[in-house]
Enzyme design. Structure first.
Site, PDB file in Angstrom:
ATOM      1  CE1 TYR A  11      -4.654  -2.781   5.448  1.00 29.31           C
ATOM      2  CE2 TYR A  11      -3.595  -0.985   5.478  1.00 29.31           C
ATOM      3  CZ  TYR A  11      -3.990  -1.574   4.289  1.00 29.31           C
ATOM      4  OH  TYR A  11      -3.666  -1.277   3.031  1.00 29.31           O
ATOM      5  CB  SER A  69      -0.225   0.147   0.947  1.00 25.66           C
ATOM      6  OG  SER A  69      -1.606   1.599   1.262  1.00 25.66           O
TER       7      SER A  69
HETATM    8  N1  LIG Z   1      -8.758  -0.330  -1.401  1.00 29.99           N
HETATM    9  C1  LIG Z   1      -7.649   0.211  -0.321  1.00 29.99           C
HETATM   10  O1  LIG Z   1      -7.588   1.368  -0.517  1.00 29.99           O
HETATM   11  C2  LIG Z   1      -6.104  -0.105  -0.846  1.00 29.99           C
HETATM   12  C3  LIG Z   1      -4.918   0.436  -0.585  1.00 29.99           C
HETATM   13  C4  LIG Z   1      -3.831  -0.307  -0.543  1.00 29.99           C
HETATM   14  C5  LIG Z   1      -3.564  -1.370  -0.214  1.00 29.99           C
HETATM   15  N2  LIG Z   1      -5.290  -2.587  -0.332  1.00 29.99           N
HETATM   16  C6  LIG Z   1      -5.030  -3.953  -0.158  1.00 29.99           C
HETATM   17  O2  LIG Z   1      -5.111  -4.677  -1.302  1.00 29.99           O
HETATM   18  C7  LIG Z   1      -5.318  -5.837  -0.853  1.00 29.99           C
HETATM   19  C8  LIG Z   1      -6.372  -6.623  -1.308  1.00 29.99           C
HETATM   20  O3  LIG Z   1      -7.615  -5.583  -0.905  1.00 29.99           O
HETATM   21  P1  LIG Z   1      -8.699  -4.884  -1.603  1.00 29.99           P
HETATM   22  O4  LIG Z   1      -9.298  -3.262  -1.418  1.00 29.99           O
HETATM   23  O5  LIG Z   1      -9.167  -5.382  -2.436  1.00 29.99           O
HETATM   24  O6  LIG Z   1      -9.948  -5.319  -0.165  1.00 29.99           O
HETATM   25  P2  LIG Z   1     -12.021  -6.477   0.060  1.00 29.99           P
HETATM   26  O7  LIG Z   1     -12.593  -5.800  -1.397  1.00 29.99           O
HETATM   27  O8  LIG Z   1     -12.016  -6.457   1.035  1.00 29.99           O
HETATM   28  O9  LIG Z   1     -11.120  -8.069  -0.805  1.00 29.99           O
HETATM   29  C9  LIG Z   1      -9.687  -8.334   0.699  1.00 29.99           C
HETATM   30  C10 LIG Z   1      -9.938  -9.610  -0.487  1.00 29.99           C
HETATM   31  O10 LIG Z   1      -9.075 -10.487   0.863  1.00 29.99           O
HETATM   32  C11 LIG Z   1      -9.669 -12.096   1.405  1.00 29.99           C
HETATM   33  N3  LIG Z   1      -9.461 -11.940   2.804  1.00 29.99           N
HETATM   34  C12 LIG Z   1      -9.760 -11.264   3.826  1.00 29.99           C
HETATM   35  N4  LIG Z   1      -9.517 -12.000   4.839  1.00 29.99           N
HETATM   36  C13 LIG Z   1      -8.994 -13.002   5.037  1.00 29.99           C
HETATM   37  C14 LIG Z   1      -8.749 -14.451   5.315  1.00 29.99           C
HETATM   38  N5  LIG Z   1      -7.912 -13.963   6.885  1.00 29.99           N
HETATM   39  N6  LIG Z   1      -8.512 -15.346   5.095  1.00 29.99           N
HETATM   40  C15 LIG Z   1      -8.626 -15.371   3.344  1.00 29.99           C
HETATM   41  N7  LIG Z   1      -8.662 -14.154   2.457  1.00 29.99           N
HETATM   42  C16 LIG Z   1      -9.357 -13.147   3.646  1.00 29.99           C
HETATM   43  C17 LIG Z   1     -11.105 -11.822   1.576  1.00 29.99           C
HETATM   44  O11 LIG Z   1     -11.906 -12.232   1.042  1.00 29.99           O
HETATM   45  P3  LIG Z   1     -12.770 -13.340   2.694  1.00 29.99           P
HETATM   46  O12 LIG Z   1     -13.845 -12.025   3.288  1.00 29.99           O
HETATM   47  O13 LIG Z   1     -13.785 -13.558   1.963  1.00 29.99           O
HETATM   48  O14 LIG Z   1     -11.834 -14.285   3.273  1.00 29.99           O
HETATM   49  C18 LIG Z   1     -10.901 -10.775  -0.133  1.00 29.99           C
HETATM   50  O15 LIG Z   1     -10.912 -11.463  -1.026  1.00 29.99           O
HETATM   51  C19 LIG Z   1      -5.064  -5.669   0.522  1.00 29.99           C
HETATM   52  O16 LIG Z   1      -3.547  -6.110   1.289  1.00 29.99           O
HETATM   53  C20 LIG Z   1      -5.253  -4.154   1.032  1.00 29.99           C
HETATM   54  O17 LIG Z   1      -4.749  -4.195   1.844  1.00 29.99           O
HETATM   55  C21 LIG Z   1      -5.931  -1.872  -0.625  1.00 29.99           C
END
Ligand SMILES: NC(=O)c1ccc[n+]([C@@H]2O[C@H](COP(=O)([O-])OP(=O)(O)OC[C@H]3O[C@@H](n4cnc5c(N)ncnc54)[C@H](OP(=O)(O)O)[C@@H]3O)[C@@H](O)[C@H]2O)c1
Length: 261
Positions: A154, A141
């Site tokens: 985080y 991130s």
């Molecule tokens: N969105 C942002 O603003 C942002 C910014 C910077 C970085 N990121 C990073 O991008 C990555 C993806 O996040 P996203 O934004 O796409 O969020 P998201 O839509 O909440 O997706 C998260 C994914 O991870 C899975 N997950 C969560 N906890 C889990 C666990 N304990 N075991 C297995 N799977 C798990 C969720 O599925 P289930 O709930 O079904 O398990 C979902 O498929 C993360 O590492 C996040 O930190 C996001």
């Protein structure tokens, strides 16, 4: 077109992970999709297999639990599935002052964002190195570049992902295996709701990016073997600016940005 290659994606049921899965499928790469919710994964499997004619293997497990990386590795070995692309994407954040935070949630966040990511890399890397080909994409991130008051744990986990990924990318130079660390800024996914961030100033800015655009940028950087990819002009400019500011100003600035609007 590489029909024989397989990508394993964690957190593939939503947001950036789901977009990455779709991009890999479009590029005729077979998939192993992992997240906790099996029924979400089943629906995605049906769609991707039908639309893109690729093989999709799904595995539901909680990646915050100890030994889950080992379990996944054993399942892949038993199924005879060789992983050529490892996408460590699953992660979550939690908003609020550290003193009020839930200790169990902090533990799960550190397990998911750091420990499992490291274990998955450790388990799948040797075969990639033996075959002199592999691509690892770790999702960090822009939070990785500075301390994050009001989301301190985080931000610290993402600093780990950046540092770890850069370190091993250097060790692997010339091996045929590359490591890319994708550092998105605010992106429209389920992340905001999970982290209780919907009303933070950061997520109410004009700079919130589309998950498909972020995933595409990460995919291309990974294919090119680029080490760090920060998608978006504003996110890049912000990260560069941080290098020139004293850390006491940076801490204050991030604190103000993280406050609820
Ligand atoms: N969105 C942002 O603003 C942002 C910014 C910077 C970085 N990121 C990073 O991008 C990555 C993806 O996040 P996203 O934004 O796409 O969020 P998201 O839509 O909440 O997706 C998260 C994914 O991870 C899975 N997950 C969560 N906890 C889990 C666990 N304990 N075991 C297995 N799977 C798990 C969720 O599925 P289930 O709930 O079904 O398990 C979902 O498929 C993360 O590492 C996040 O930190 C996001």
């Amino acid at each position: 077109m590489d029909r024989t290659l397989t990508a394993l994606i964690t957190g593939a049921s939503s947001g950036i992970g789901l977009e990455l899965a779709t991009i890999f499928a479009k590029n005729q790469t077979n998939l192993v999709l992992i997240s906790r919710n099996k029924s979400d994964l089943e629906k995605i499997k049906v769609t991707l297999e039908k639309v893109y004619d690729v093989n999709v293997y799904i595995y539901a497990c909680d990646l915050a639990k100890p030994d889950c990386a080992q379990q996944i590795y054993e399942v892949m070995s038993n199924e005879g599935i060789e992983i050529n692309y490892l996408i460590n994407n699953a992660g979550f954040g939690d908003y609020g002052e550290f003193i009020d935070s839930d200790a169990g949630k902090n533990y799960d966040m550190m397990m998911l964002n750091m420990v499992t990511l490291t274990e998955m890399t450790h388990l799948f890397l040797p075969a990639m190195k033996d075959h002199e080909f592999g691509r690892i994409l770790n999702v960090a991130s822009t939070a990785a570049f500075q301390p994050g008051p009001l989301m301190s744990v985080y931000y610290a986990t993402k600093a780990f992902v950046l540092s770890f990924s850069e370190g091993i990318s250097q060790e692997l130079q010339g091996s045929g295996v590359t490591v890319t660390v994708l550092c998105p800024g605010p992106t429209e996914t389920r992340f905001q709701k999970t982290a209780k961030l919907e009303s933070s100033k950061l997520f109410n800015s004009v700079n919130v990016m589309d998950a498909q655009i972020v995933a595409q940028a990460g995919y291309e950087a990974m294919q090119d073997g680029q080490v760090i990819l920060i998608p978006g002009f504003v996110n890049n400019a912000f990260t560069i600016l941080l290098r020139f500011l004293p850390r006491f100003i940076v801490r204050k600035m991030v604190f103000n940005l993280q406050k609820k609007a």
